[in-house]
Design a protein around this motif. Structure first.
Motif, PDB file in Angstrom:
ATOM      1  N   LEU A  84      -5.819  67.306 -57.551  1.00  0.00           N
ATOM      2  CA  LEU A  84      -6.025  68.445 -56.668  1.00  0.00           C
ATOM      3  C   LEU A  84      -6.445  67.908 -55.309  1.00  0.00           C
ATOM      4  N   VAL A  85      -5.827  68.417 -54.267  1.00  0.00           N
ATOM      5  CA  VAL A  85      -6.230  68.067 -52.906  1.00  0.00           C
ATOM      6  C   VAL A  85      -6.412  69.385 -52.161  1.00  0.00           C
ATOM      7  N   PHE A  86      -7.602  69.549 -51.588  1.00  0.00           N
ATOM      8  CA  PHE A  86      -7.855  70.747 -50.793  1.00  0.00           C
ATOM      9  C   PHE A  86      -8.673  70.367 -49.572  1.00  0.00           C
ATOM     10  N   THR A  87      -8.606  71.218 -48.572  1.00  0.00           N
ATOM     11  CA  THR A  87      -9.266  70.928 -47.301  1.00  0.00           C
ATOM     12  C   THR A  87      -9.825  72.195 -46.686  1.00  0.00           C
ATOM     13  N   ASP A  88     -10.820  72.020 -45.857  1.00  0.00           N
ATOM     14  CA  ASP A  88     -11.322  73.137 -45.057  1.00  0.00           C
ATOM     15  C   ASP A  88     -10.784  73.053 -43.624  1.00  0.00           C
ATOM     16  N   ALA A  89      -9.827  72.143 -43.393  1.00  0.00           N
ATOM     17  CA  ALA A  89      -9.205  72.028 -42.072  1.00  0.00           C
ATOM     18  C   ALA A  89      -8.280  73.213 -41.785  1.00  0.00           C
ATOM     19  N   TYR A  90      -7.819  73.849 -42.866  1.00  0.00           N
ATOM     20  CA  TYR A  90      -6.958  75.024 -42.760  1.00  0.00           C
ATOM     21  C   TYR A  90      -7.450  76.076 -43.742  1.00  0.00           C
ATOM     22  N   THR A  91      -7.042  77.306 -43.491  1.00  0.00           N
ATOM     23  CA  THR A  91      -7.220  78.372 -44.456  1.00  0.00           C
ATOM     24  C   THR A  91      -5.829  78.826 -44.885  1.00  0.00           C
ATOM     25  N   GLU A  92      -5.795  79.738 -45.843  1.00  0.00           N
ATOM     26  CA  GLU A  92      -4.503  80.198 -46.343  1.00  0.00           C
ATOM     27  C   GLU A  92      -3.638  80.685 -45.181  1.00  0.00           C
ATOM     28  N   GLY A  93      -2.353  80.400 -45.267  1.00  0.00           N
ATOM     29  CA  GLY A  93      -1.445  80.734 -44.179  1.00  0.00           C
ATOM     30  C   GLY A  93      -1.409  79.654 -43.115  1.00  0.00           C
ATOM     31  N   TRP A  94      -2.021  78.504 -43.411  1.00  0.00           N
ATOM     32  CA  TRP A  94      -2.061  77.344 -42.521  1.00  0.00           C
ATOM     33  C   TRP A  94      -2.711  77.665 -41.188  1.00  0.00           C
ATOM     34  N   LYS A  95      -3.752  78.489 -41.243  1.00  0.00           N
ATOM     35  CA  LYS A  95      -4.509  78.791 -40.027  1.00  0.00           C
ATOM     36  C   LYS A  95      -5.555  77.696 -39.833  1.00  0.00           C
ATOM     37  N   PRO A  96      -5.543  76.995 -38.698  1.00  0.00           N
ATOM     38  CA  PRO A  96      -6.512  75.918 -38.460  1.00  0.00           C
ATOM     39  C   PRO A  96      -7.950  76.438 -38.435  1.00  0.00           C
ATOM     40  N   ALA A  97      -8.829  75.690 -39.049  1.00  0.00           N
ATOM     41  CA  ALA A  97     -10.250  76.013 -39.027  1.00  0.00           C
ATOM     42  C   ALA A  97     -10.862  75.482 -37.737  1.00  0.00           C
ATOM     43  N   PRO A  98     -11.848  76.178 -37.187  1.00  0.00           N
ATOM     44  CA  PRO A  98     -12.429  75.739 -35.915  1.00  0.00           C
ATOM     45  C   PRO A  98     -13.220  74.433 -36.031  1.00  0.00           C
ATOM     46  N   GLU A  99     -13.883  74.208 -37.162  1.00  0.00           N
ATOM     47  CA  GLU A  99     -14.700  73.005 -37.319  1.00  0.00           C
ATOM     48  C   GLU A  99     -14.514  72.430 -38.725  1.00  0.00           C
ATOM     49  N   PRO A 100     -13.402  71.766 -38.974  1.00  0.00           N
ATOM     50  CA  PRO A 100     -13.179  71.211 -40.312  1.00  0.00           C
ATOM     51  C   PRO A 100     -14.181  70.111 -40.629  1.00  0.00           C
ATOM     52  N   PHE A 101     -14.497  69.983 -41.917  1.00  0.00           N
ATOM     53  CA  PHE A 101     -15.465  68.989 -42.352  1.00  0.00           C
ATOM     54  C   PHE A 101     -14.807  67.863 -43.138  1.00  0.00           C
ATOM     55  N   MET A 102     -13.960  68.234 -44.137  1.00  0.00           N
ATOM     56  CA  MET A 102     -13.410  67.184 -44.987  1.00  0.00           C
ATOM     57  C   MET A 102     -12.206  67.675 -45.770  1.00  0.00           C
ATOM     58  N   THR A 103     -11.539  66.710 -46.382  1.00  0.00           N
ATOM     59  CA  THR A 103     -10.500  66.962 -47.377  1.00  0.00           C
ATOM     60  C   THR A 103     -10.990  66.341 -48.676  1.00  0.00           C
ATOM     61  N   ALA A 104     -10.879  67.090 -49.759  1.00  0.00           N
ATOM     62  CA  ALA A 104     -11.284  66.595 -51.076  1.00  0.00           C
ATOM     63  C   ALA A 104     -10.046  66.219 -51.876  1.00  0.00           C
ATOM     64  N   ILE A 105     -10.107  65.067 -52.505  1.00  0.00           N
ATOM     65  CA  ILE A 105      -9.048  64.602 -53.402  1.00  0.00           C
ATOM     66  C   ILE A 105      -9.697  64.403 -54.765  1.00  0.00           C
ATOM     67  N   LEU A 106      -9.252  65.143 -55.757  1.00  0.00           N
ATOM     68  CA  LEU A 106      -9.781  65.033 -57.110  1.00  0.00           C
ATOM     69  C   LEU A 106      -8.693  64.480 -58.012  1.00  0.00           C
ATOM     70  N   LEU A 107      -9.029  63.412 -58.736  1.00  0.00           N
ATOM     71  CA  LEU A 107      -8.083  62.755 -59.627  1.00  0.00           C
ATOM     72  C   LEU A 107      -8.611  62.838 -61.052  1.00  0.00           C
ATOM     73  N   PHE A 108      -7.715  63.125 -61.992  1.00  0.00           N
ATOM     74  CA  PHE A 108      -8.068  63.285 -63.392  1.00  0.00           C
ATOM     75  C   PHE A 108      -7.162  62.381 -64.227  1.00  0.00           C
ATOM     76  N   ALA A 109      -7.762  61.544 -65.076  1.00  0.00           N
ATOM     77  CA  ALA A 109      -6.977  60.660 -65.942  1.00  0.00           C
ATOM     78  C   ALA A 109      -7.652  60.607 -67.309  1.00  0.00           C
ATOM     79  N   ASP A 110      -6.857  60.334 -68.333  1.00  0.00           N
ATOM     80  CA  ASP A 110      -7.422  60.183 -69.672  1.00  0.00           C
ATOM     81  C   ASP A 110      -8.303  58.954 -69.724  1.00  0.00           C
ATOM     82  N   ALA A 111      -9.435  59.086 -70.403  1.00  0.00           N
ATOM     83  CA  ALA A 111     -10.356  57.969 -70.612  1.00  0.00           C
ATOM     84  C   ALA A 111     -10.439  57.688 -72.110  1.00  0.00           C
ATOM     85  N   THR A 112     -10.875  56.510 -72.442  1.00  0.00           N
ATOM     86  CA  THR A 112     -11.033  56.120 -73.832  1.00  0.00           C
ATOM     87  C   THR A 112     -11.929  57.128 -74.554  1.00  0.00           C
ATOM     88  N   GLY A 113     -11.562  57.454 -75.772  1.00  0.00           N
ATOM     89  CA  GLY A 113     -12.376  58.347 -76.582  1.00  0.00           C
ATOM     90  C   GLY A 113     -12.152  59.819 -76.315  1.00  0.00           C
TER      91      GLY A 113
END
Length: 158
Positions: A84-113
């Motif tokens: 999952l990758v999401f950001t506060d740089a834009y809102t829905e409809g690709w409207k630019p945010a006035p003061e973006p802070f970050m983009t989050a990248i979440l990765l999920f993988a199988d682990a042992t057990g």
């Protein structure tokens, strides 16, 4: 696969969670689950609105020390049960945010057990913003969220 990281602008937290990947994914993608883990207790999420698709909204409202904080964002990438990758740089409809802070990248993988290797990356536009996020308690805060996520997801297994 972890993207190229820039230590000047990126923060990363990787943990092995004792819950299956599909449950961790569900927690991150279904609005009913978000309030149970998304901010460190005793703070709370009071509203969630998700449209899980590229360009769709990821909006949350927090209550932190009696202050209400509205966060609007948009999904940049959705790879079921993997990324999952999401950001506060834009809102829905690709409207630019006035003061973006970050983009989050979440990765999920199988682990042992039967668990999940969970990686959370916070990518910032400027080194100063990255430093401010780290100074705000990125590692403790996002670590607490990972622990809350694991506890909550394990409760869904019964």
């Amino acid at each position: 696969m972890i993207p190229d990281l820039d230590p000047k602008t990126d923060l990363i937290l990787t943990r092995t969670l004792a819950a299956p990947r599909h449950l961790i994914w569900d927690c991150w993608t279904q609005p009913k689950h978000i309030p149970h883990f998304f901010v460190p207790a005793p703070h709370k999420v009071t509203a969630v609105d998700i449209n899980l698709q590229v360009g769709g909204r990821f909006n949350t409202t927090f209550e932190v020390d009696g202050n209400v904080m509205d966060n609007q964002g948009v999904y940049l990438e959705v790879v079921p049960c993997e990324k999952l990758v999401f950001t506060d740089a834009y809102t829905e409809g690709w409207k630019p945010a006035p003061e973006p802070f970050m983009t989050a990248i979440l990765l999920f993988a199988d682990a042992t057990g039967g668990g999940t290797t969970y990686t959370a990356i916070a990518r910032h536009r400027h080194p100063d913003t990255r430093k401010a996020h780290e100074d705000m308690g990125f590692f403790d805060g996002w670590g607490t969220v990972a622990t809350q996520l694991e506890t909550y997801a394990k409760g869904l297994m019964t």
